[in-house]
Write an enzyme that holds these catalytic residues in place. Structure first.
Site, short mmCIF file in Angstrom:
data_model
loop_
_atom_site.label_atom_id
_atom_site.label_comp_id
_atom_site.label_asym_id
_atom_site.label_seq_id
_atom_site.Cartn_x
_atom_site.Cartn_y
_atom_site.Cartn_z
N CYS A 113 0.82 -1.22 0.00
CA CYS A 113 0.00 0.00 0.00
C CYS A 113 0.85 1.27 0.00
CB CYS A 113 -0.94 0.01 1.20
SG CYS A 113 -2.11 -1.35 1.16
N HIS A 250 -3.37 7.63 1.94
CA HIS A 250 -3.78 6.29 1.53
C HIS A 250 -5.16 6.03 2.11
CE1 HIS A 250 -3.93 2.08 0.84
NE2 HIS A 250 -3.69 1.72 2.08
N ASN A 280 -10.08 0.24 -0.25
CA ASN A 280 -8.62 0.28 -0.22
C ASN A 280 -8.08 -0.32 -1.52
OD1 ASN A 280 -5.90 -0.07 0.25
ND2 ASN A 280 -6.14 -0.92 2.31
#
Ligand code: UT7
Length: 323
Positions: A113, A250, A280
């Site tokens: 990520c 993020h 996500n």
């Protein structure tokens, strides 16, 4: 002083949308639980024949168009992904060929990520050292392929998508008023390898495996580390949170985004949040949020942005960019 100026960005999301209610029809979960605990309302899922490279290519074409840059003029592609088309070669090389870029170098980075911040860091370093003049950085993921759709603790959290940005070498004064990448800071702590990992792989099981996560542990590290690294990156740029126009975080969990903003002292009104619509998307989430903020007119030329992310490894980082 040579700087990497961010001159364009673009995003792509697959057509297929899966709502929380769609998931509640298949597994023991609810729209109410997912929204309250994560802020997620829906996620996009790639079509069966849609690959990470397809998503990357669509976002990259938009980024190049918005930058007014021809693919033939690129001399660097850094593609962040943890769901590559094949084990090798790098998905970036497929993207390179499809875009029509024949010179330079294209390669992948794997920082899960935190991949987009890592790609930003690598491309910025290469541009500043004279190793490249015009770079495309991309985050592209098809997490739907590595989710265990029977595991309610993980499958509700992720989505597919891609975002890209073009960086171009430009001379600045070397001050914090310069436009471009002003500072990037990255960290990892491999003692937390098992906190978020895929339980397969070439060298272990010869299968691609499924994502496994100790959610509470990752949450704790996210809240502890993200504000700190964003503060370090701002300090390295000679700036403070008060100077920030937009936090572009993020998008893993609304509660992490809010806690990080609060710790930094950056209000919610100055934070781009897309987790409700995209879930996500790992390395794609920052450029997707950036493109959303630019497209709806909130983020403007000259604005100071802070991007931050944490993911498997654990790896985390933050970048300070003046548009
Ligand atoms: O991008 C990489 C970084 N990743 C992240 O940042 C993720 C970080 N972690 C998180 O966002 C959160 O920890 C989660 C959203 C994954 C979980 O939220 P939580 O508030 O930490 O919930 P929990 O894991 O403590 O679970 C609470 C309860 C449990 O039930 P019991 O044991 O209290 O009866 C779970 O079994 O919620 C249950 N639960 C669910 N219930 C309905 C877990 N998943 C679900 C679900 N639907 N999908």
């Amino acid at each position: 002083m040579r700087r990497s100026r961010l001159v364009g960005c673009g995003a792509y999301l697959p057509d297929r949308v899966l709502s929380n209610d769609d998931l509640a029809g298949r597994i023991d979960t609810s729209d109410e639980w997912i929204r309250t605990r994560t802020g997620i309302g829906q996620r996009h899922v790639a079509a069966d024949d849609e690959l990470t490279s397809d998503l990357a290519c669509a976002a990259s074409r938009k980024a190049l168009e918005s930058a007014g840059v021809d693919a033939a003029d690129l001399d660097l592609i850094v593609l962040a992904t943890s769901t590559p088309d094949n084990t090798f070669p790098a998905t970036a090389t497929k993207l390179q060929a499809r875009l029509g870029m024949t010179g330079g170098i294209a390669f992948d980075v794997q920082a899960v990520c935190a991949g987009f911040v890592c790609a930003l860091s690598v491309a910025d370093s290469m541009i500043r050292s004279g190793g490249a003049d015009t770079a495309l950085i991309v985050g592209a993921e098809t997490y739907s392929r590595i989710l265990d759709w029977d595991d309610r603790q993980t499958c509700v959290l992720f989505g597919d998508g891609s975002g890209a940005a073009v960086l171009r070498a430009e001379d600045g004064d070397g001050t914090s008023d310069d436009r471009g990448v002003l500072a990037v800071r990255m960290r990892s702590d491999g003692r937390h390898y098992q906190a978020l990992y895929v339980d397969g792989g070439v060298s272990t099981t010869q299968t691609s495996g499924y994502l496994r996560m100790q959610g509470r542990e990752v949450f704790r590290h996210a809240v502890a580390n993200l504000a700190e690294i964003a503060g370090e990156a701002l300090e390295a740029a000679g700036l403070t949170p008060a100077d920030v126009d937009w936090l572009v975080p993020h998008q893993a969990n609304r509660r992490i985004i809010d806690a990080t903003g609060k710790k930094l002292g950056i209000p919610a009104e100055k934070t781009i949040v897309t987790v409700e619509r995209h879930a996500n998307t790992s390395s794609a989430s920052i450029p997707l949020a950036l493109a959303a903020g630019i497209d709806d007119g909130r983020i403007a030329s000259g604005d100071l942005l802070v991007m931050e992310a944490i993911g498997g490894g654990l790896v985390w980082g933050a970048g300070v960019v003046r548009l």
